[in-house]
Each structure stands twice: as C-alpha cells, then as structure tokens.
Design a protein around this motif. Structure first.
Motif, PDB file in Angstrom:
ATOM      1  N   GLY A  60       0.803  -1.215   0.000  1.00 29.76           N
ATOM      2  CA  GLY A  60       0.000   0.000   0.000  1.00 29.76           C
ATOM      3  C   GLY A  60       0.834   1.262   0.000  1.00 29.76           C
ATOM      4  O   GLY A  60       0.618   2.166  -0.808  1.00 29.76           O
ATOM      5  N   ASN A  61       1.832   1.371   0.891  1.00 27.31           N
ATOM      6  CA  ASN A  61       2.642   2.579   0.984  1.00 27.31           C
ATOM      7  C   ASN A  61       3.497   2.769  -0.265  1.00 27.31           C
ATOM      8  O   ASN A  61       3.613   3.886  -0.784  1.00 27.31           O
ATOM      9  N   ALA A  62       4.130   1.685  -0.728  1.00 26.52           N
ATOM     10  CA  ALA A  62       4.940   1.778  -1.940  1.00 26.52           C
ATOM     11  C   ALA A  62       4.074   2.141  -3.137  1.00 26.52           C
ATOM     12  O   ALA A  62       4.492   2.891  -4.025  1.00 26.52           O
ATOM     13  N   LEU A  63       2.865   1.640  -3.155  1.00 19.26           N
ATOM     14  CA  LEU A  63       1.931   1.927  -4.240  1.00 19.26           C
ATOM     15  C   LEU A  63       1.565   3.407  -4.257  1.00 19.26           C
ATOM     16  O   LEU A  63       1.565   4.050  -5.308  1.00 19.26           O
ATOM     17  N   ARG A  64       1.280   3.959  -3.067  1.00 19.05           N
ATOM     18  CA  ARG A  64       0.910   5.373  -3.000  1.00 19.05           C
ATOM     19  C   ARG A  64       2.103   6.287  -3.274  1.00 19.05           C
ATOM     20  O   ARG A  64       1.935   7.421  -3.732  1.00 19.05           O
ATOM     21  N   SER A  65       3.304   5.802  -2.993  1.00 22.25           N
ATOM     22  CA  SER A  65       4.487   6.581  -3.342  1.00 22.25           C
ATOM     23  C   SER A  65       4.630   6.683  -4.854  1.00 22.25           C
ATOM     24  O   SER A  65       4.988   7.734  -5.384  1.00 22.25           O
ATOM     25  N   ARG A  66       4.357   5.593  -5.558  1.00 16.73           N
ATOM     26  CA  ARG A  66       4.441   5.573  -7.014  1.00 16.73           C
ATOM     27  C   ARG A  66       3.231   6.263  -7.654  1.00 16.73           C
ATOM     28  O   ARG A  66       3.366   6.951  -8.662  1.00 16.73           O
ATOM     29  N   PHE A  67       2.056   6.042  -7.048  1.00 16.69           N
ATOM     30  CA  PHE A  67       0.804   6.588  -7.582  1.00 16.69           C
ATOM     31  C   PHE A  67       0.100   7.367  -6.462  1.00 16.69           C
ATOM     32  O   PHE A  67      -0.836   6.859  -5.828  1.00 16.69           O
TER      33      PHE A  67
ATOM     34  N   LEU B 160     -10.084  16.792 -16.842  1.00 19.83           N
ATOM     35  CA  LEU B 160      -9.356  17.153 -15.630  1.00 19.83           C
ATOM     36  C   LEU B 160      -7.872  17.237 -15.966  1.00 19.83           C
ATOM     37  O   LEU B 160      -7.430  16.695 -16.983  1.00 19.83           O
ATOM     38  N   PRO B 161      -7.079  17.916 -15.134  1.00 24.66           N
ATOM     39  CA  PRO B 161      -5.631  17.878 -15.362  1.00 24.66           C
ATOM     40  C   PRO B 161      -5.154  16.430 -15.421  1.00 24.66           C
ATOM     41  O   PRO B 161      -5.587  15.592 -14.626  1.00 24.66           O
ATOM     42  N   TYR B 162      -4.254  16.134 -16.366  1.00 22.01           N
ATOM     43  CA  TYR B 162      -3.826  14.749 -16.542  1.00 22.01           C
ATOM     44  C   TYR B 162      -2.973  14.314 -15.356  1.00 22.01           C
ATOM     45  O   TYR B 162      -1.973  14.952 -15.031  1.00 22.01           O
ATOM     46  N   PHE B 163      -3.384  13.198 -14.709  1.00 24.03           N
ATOM     47  CA  PHE B 163      -2.622  12.722 -13.547  1.00 24.03           C
ATOM     48  C   PHE B 163      -2.585  11.206 -13.430  1.00 24.03           C
ATOM     49  O   PHE B 163      -1.810  10.658 -12.647  1.00 24.03           O
ATOM     50  N   ILE B 164      -3.416  10.479 -14.180  1.00 24.72           N
ATOM     51  CA  ILE B 164      -3.439   9.018 -14.099  1.00 24.72           C
ATOM     52  C   ILE B 164      -2.863   8.462 -15.397  1.00 24.72           C
ATOM     53  O   ILE B 164      -3.430   8.669 -16.464  1.00 24.72           O
ATOM     54  N   GLY B 165      -1.768   7.732 -15.305  1.00 29.86           N
ATOM     55  CA  GLY B 165      -1.174   7.131 -16.485  1.00 29.86           C
ATOM     56  C   GLY B 165      -1.750   5.772 -16.831  1.00 29.86           C
ATOM     57  O   GLY B 165      -2.291   5.569 -17.921  1.00 29.86           O
ATOM     58  N   PRO B 166      -1.663   4.814 -15.899  1.00 27.48           N
ATOM     59  CA  PRO B 166      -2.064   3.446 -16.253  1.00 27.48           C
ATOM     60  C   PRO B 166      -3.569   3.224 -16.256  1.00 27.48           C
ATOM     61  O   PRO B 166      -4.323   3.898 -15.546  1.00 27.48           O
ATOM     62  N   ASN B 167      -3.999   2.292 -17.074  1.00 24.53           N
ATOM     63  CA  ASN B 167      -5.330   1.719 -16.967  1.00 24.53           C
ATOM     64  C   ASN B 167      -5.401   1.045 -15.599  1.00 24.53           C
ATOM     65  O   ASN B 167      -4.511   0.260 -15.240  1.00 24.53           O
ATOM     66  N   THR B 168      -6.407   1.360 -14.801  1.00 28.42           N
ATOM     67  CA  THR B 168      -6.447   0.907 -13.410  1.00 28.42           C
ATOM     68  C   THR B 168      -7.736   0.151 -13.116  1.00 28.42           C
ATOM     69  O   THR B 168      -8.822   0.590 -13.503  1.00 28.42           O
ATOM     70  N   SER B 169      -7.618  -0.987 -12.422  1.00 27.30           N
ATOM     71  CA  SER B 169      -8.793  -1.753 -12.009  1.00 27.30           C
ATOM     72  C   SER B 169      -8.659  -2.107 -10.540  1.00 27.30           C
ATOM     73  O   SER B 169      -7.585  -2.487 -10.066  1.00 27.30           O
ATOM     74  N   ALA B 170      -9.751  -1.948  -9.811  1.00 24.80           N
ATOM     75  CA  ALA B 170      -9.775  -2.219  -8.377  1.00 24.80           C
ATOM     76  C   ALA B 170     -10.598  -3.459  -8.099  1.00 24.80           C
ATOM     77  O   ALA B 170     -11.723  -3.589  -8.595  1.00 24.80           O
ATOM     78  N   ALA B 171     -10.039  -4.385  -7.314  1.00 21.60           N
ATOM     79  CA  ALA B 171     -10.736  -5.621  -6.954  1.00 21.60           C
ATOM     80  C   ALA B 171     -11.035  -5.615  -5.466  1.00 21.60           C
ATOM     81  O   ALA B 171     -10.258  -5.099  -4.650  1.00 21.60           O
ATOM     82  N   ALA B 172     -12.169  -6.192  -5.095  1.00 22.83           N
ATOM     83  CA  ALA B 172     -12.574  -6.266  -3.692  1.00 22.83           C
ATOM     84  C   ALA B 172     -13.373  -7.538  -3.472  1.00 22.83           C
ATOM     85  O   ALA B 172     -13.948  -8.106  -4.407  1.00 22.83           O
ATOM     86  N   THR B 173     -13.404  -7.996  -2.228  1.00 17.52           N
ATOM     87  CA  THR B 173     -14.195  -9.179  -1.895  1.00 17.52           C
ATOM     88  C   THR B 173     -15.671  -8.927  -2.171  1.00 17.52           C
ATOM     89  O   THR B 173     -16.387  -9.801  -2.667  1.00 17.52           O
ATOM     90  N   ASN B 174     -16.127  -7.724  -1.842  1.00 11.57           N
ATOM     91  CA  ASN B 174     -17.482  -7.308  -2.173  1.00 11.57           C
ATOM     92  C   ASN B 174     -17.487  -6.808  -3.618  1.00 11.57           C
ATOM     93  O   ASN B 174     -16.878  -5.781  -3.924  1.00 11.57           O
ATOM     94  N   PRO B 175     -18.132  -7.511  -4.545  1.00 10.36           N
ATOM     95  CA  PRO B 175     -18.070  -7.107  -5.951  1.00 10.36           C
ATOM     96  C   PRO B 175     -18.606  -5.705  -6.208  1.00 10.36           C
ATOM     97  O   PRO B 175     -18.216  -5.070  -7.189  1.00 10.36           O
ATOM     98  N   ASP B 176     -19.471  -5.198  -5.341  1.00  9.73           N
ATOM     99  CA  ASP B 176     -20.003  -3.857  -5.542  1.00  9.73           C
ATOM    100  C   ASP B 176     -18.977  -2.768  -5.260  1.00  9.73           C
ATOM    101  O   ASP B 176     -19.232  -1.584  -5.515  1.00  9.73           O
ATOM    102  N   GLU B 177     -17.816  -3.149  -4.736  1.00 10.39           N
ATOM    103  CA  GLU B 177     -16.753  -2.171  -4.510  1.00 10.39           C
ATOM    104  C   GLU B 177     -15.759  -2.129  -5.666  1.00 10.39           C
ATOM    105  O   GLU B 177     -14.889  -1.262  -5.710  1.00 10.39           O
TER     106      GLU B 177
END
Length: 394
Positions: A123-130, A234-251
């Motif tokens: 999580g921390n390394a991820l937020r440092s990069r993104f 919006l100002p450009y700030f997200i480079g990668p195509n991003t997908s979020a997975a969760a145990t609850n599919p509605d998240e």
C-alpha cells in the motif's frame, strides 16, 4: 431474376474487432473475404467497451493469446496505419481489502510462468508511485507493458486496413439466412446481398449463439450491458489503466484517463441489454455506485462531474471463456465470440490465429480451452452458474 451470389474464399458475419482483424489477416494471406456487418463496423461491443488493453486478471489459458496480442498492439501503426490512441502506460491492478490483496499477489506471482511480468507493491509503496490513490488501497500489481486504447476507433481502423488488403466490407447488411448449399455456405441479408463461400466465420458477438444454433452447435450466451461513464476534462494525472478488486463485488471499479483529461469509468455492475433491439440501458443507480467507488479510490474525483454515460450489448459464456475454433459438427464453420467482456485486448491475436487456422489448418496458439462444442445441449449461462454454486455447496 434471382441475383447470383457473390463468391469468396471466406464469408465473415460480424464486423467487430474479431471479424475485422480476421478479415485483415486472411486477406494478407491471399484469401478472398467478404465481411457482412448488420450495422456499422465496430458499432457494438467492440466500440462500446471500456478500452482496456490488459493481461492481468485473465485466466492463464488466455495468456498466450494475450501475450501475442500485446505484441500486435505495439505494432498497430505499422499493421493498420492507425495507433487507435493506444498508450503504453501499463495496467495497475489494486486490491481494496486483504483477501483481495492475497489473491492479487498469488495471481501476479503465478502469472510469471505464463509470460506476465507484474511488479507487486504494498500500500505505501503503491501510493508513493501513484500518489493519487487513497488509503483504502491495500496492495497492487503493476504490469508496465499494457495500456489502453480508444475502442470507438479500433474496429473501424481494422476494417479500413482489411479493405486496403483486399477484403470486401459490407455494412448495414442484416443476415437473415445462413446455411449449406452443397459444399458451400450461402448467406443472405435483408438488403438483398447473397454470398457463397466454402468457409463461414461467425464473429457476431452476442448475436453469435443464434447463428450457431442454425448449425446445431450449443453456444449459450447471457447478454449483459456494461455501465460506463466519462468525466469532464481534468488535469492529466493518471497514467495506467487501473482496475480495483474487492471481496465485495459492488466495490470493484475500473478507470483510465485519456490525454484530453477525461476519465472513463466502468463497473461494478452490469445493466440490461437486448439482441432483439441491439440496445442496452444505463441504470442511474449503477452510475451513482460507480462514481462513489471511483471517488473512494481516487479522492481527487470528489468534485468531478459526469458528462456522458453509455452501454453496449455483450455476450457472456457460462465459463467466461470465449468460443474460438472450428465447429465440431460442420466442416468449414468457424467461431470467435463470447469473450465475456474481456475481448478487446485479444482482438488482434484472435484475428491472426483464425486466419492461420482457416488458411493453414492449425493455430499457432492452443485454442483447446475455447473449443466450440464444449457446452452440452440445453445448457444456459444461468444454469451453469447455478450448477457451479451447488457444486461449491452454496
């Protein structure tokens, strides 16, 4: 007087990315091809999907196709004279709880054996990069060789390339009959087109099951509509195509940002769709949930406004694997459909292997997991899901 049928080596029904890519590679092999599309090229699922060009999260059986497709996506300008707004900024897969994180790490580790190099980040390394990610993100894996593209441009670009290579592309041609006439297939449209060929390739997306049924090939498809929206620039700030997975599919949610600044957002639910009307509905409650989930992952979206939403008609198989290959019952009949919402990235490689299979009699990539005829008579997508739940004791 009855019009004489146009003749070709191969007739393709369906003008999405699978059909147009197949037409391109067949034409490049010297085969004469006529492609019939009921509307406009790329109008259906190939043009209304999210636009992810990603390999992470796929069943490992699909990875050889996905890896080859990744190579072809990188070659698009040389292959079809159009980059289709493809950007190689990677695919970021993130987990929103520990259970999802454990699955993500296991997948990324095991996927190295099938050619996917994904960096695992805490999580921390991820937020440092993104740094735009929220504290809700537990872990992630980053595949740098993937990206995203504009699906509205891709099918038509492949269609134009196929036409330049010699294929005949016929739009607004609604097929009303397909059958055998001696050794050949004969296909007729409501607009009066008649085509005869020894080979018939069905790439008609969610409509393909009905065609397969004409030849007694069971191919159950459940029709669903993705729920997609786009924000104001919006100002450009997200480079990668991003997908979020969760145990609850509605998240679960996924998003990408185009260079103009707009964010395209998808998930987590589907909406209703119809092959009878060719339309799919966007449900307001789905969009509200989608935006809320996106904001929980990317807090800076708290004030972002949605300016447009859309859906499309997609076909899902009972096992979420596509149907690719030769009919087990009818010589000369081939299929490439049922990609279950994940076919966009695979399109170039599917076209290449279908051309090899039809022209040379063998695919350079194993298609065993996608074999037509693997579904028993009477199986439906809903029935298969119920049987799976019962087998797991649910």
């Amino acid at each position: 007087m009855t019009r004489k049928p146009a003749e070709a080596d191969v007739v393709i029904v369906g003008g999405g990315i699978m059909g147009t890519a197949s037409a391109l590679f067949l034409a490049r092999r010297g085969r004469s091809v006529i492609l019939l599309e009921r509307g406009m090229i790329g109008r259906q699922a190939s043009g209304t999907n999210f636009g992810a060009v990603r390999r992470q999260g796929r069943p490992f059986s699909q990875m050889p196709l996905a890896n080859r497709s990744r190579e072809l996506w990188w070659q698009l300008p040389e292959l079809i004279s159009d980059d289709c707004e493809f950007v190689r900024r990677g695919h970021l897969r993130i987990a929103l709880d520990q259970t999802a994180a454990d699955k993500l790490v296991t997948y990324a580790t095991e996927a190295r054996h099938v050619g996917l190099d994904a960096e695992i980040l805490s999580g921390n390394a991820l937020r440092s990069r993104f740094p735009w990610l929220s504290q809700k993100v537990v872990a992630g894996s980053f595949s740098p060789l993937d990206g995203h593209a504009n699906p509205r441009l891709t099918g038509p670009a492949f269609g134009r390339a196929a036409a330049r290579a010699g294929a005949r592309i016929v739009e607004n041609a609604t097929v009303v009959h397909a059958g055998r006439t001696g050794p050949d297939f004969e296909v007729e449209t409501a607009e009066g087109h008649r085509v005869r060929a020894p080979v018939l390739l069905l790439t008609a997306g969610a409509w393909s099951a009905a065609f397969a049924g004409l030849f007694a090939d069971p191919a159950p498809l459940e029709v669903r509509g993705p729920q997609l929206s786009v924000t104001e620039p919006l100002p450009y700030f997200i480079g990668p195509n991003t997908s979020a997975a969760a145990t609850n599919p509605d998240e679960s949610v996924y998003f990408r940002q185009v260079e103009r600044g707009n964010l395209i957002i998808g998930g987590p639910r589907h909406g209703p769709a119809s092959i009878r009307t060719g339309l799919a509905n966007v449900l307001p409650e789905n969009l509200l949930l989608q935006l809320a989930q996106a904001r929980s992952v990317v807090p800076v979206l708290a004030r972002a406004r949605i300016i447009r939403s859309w859906s499309g008609v997609e076909g899902y198989t009972p096992d979420a694997q596509p149907v690719i290959g030769a009919s087990p019952r009818v010589a000369g009949l081939y299929y490439a459909f049922g990609f279950s919402g994940a076919g966009f990235q695979l399109g170039p490689a599917v076209g290449e292997v279908m051309a090899a299979l039809i022209d040379g009699g063998a695919s350079p990539i194993s298609l065993e997991a996608f074999a037509p005829g693997r579904f028993p008579e009477g199986l439906s997508a809903e029935g298969a899901a119920l049987r799976s739940i019962r087998a797991k004791g649910g």
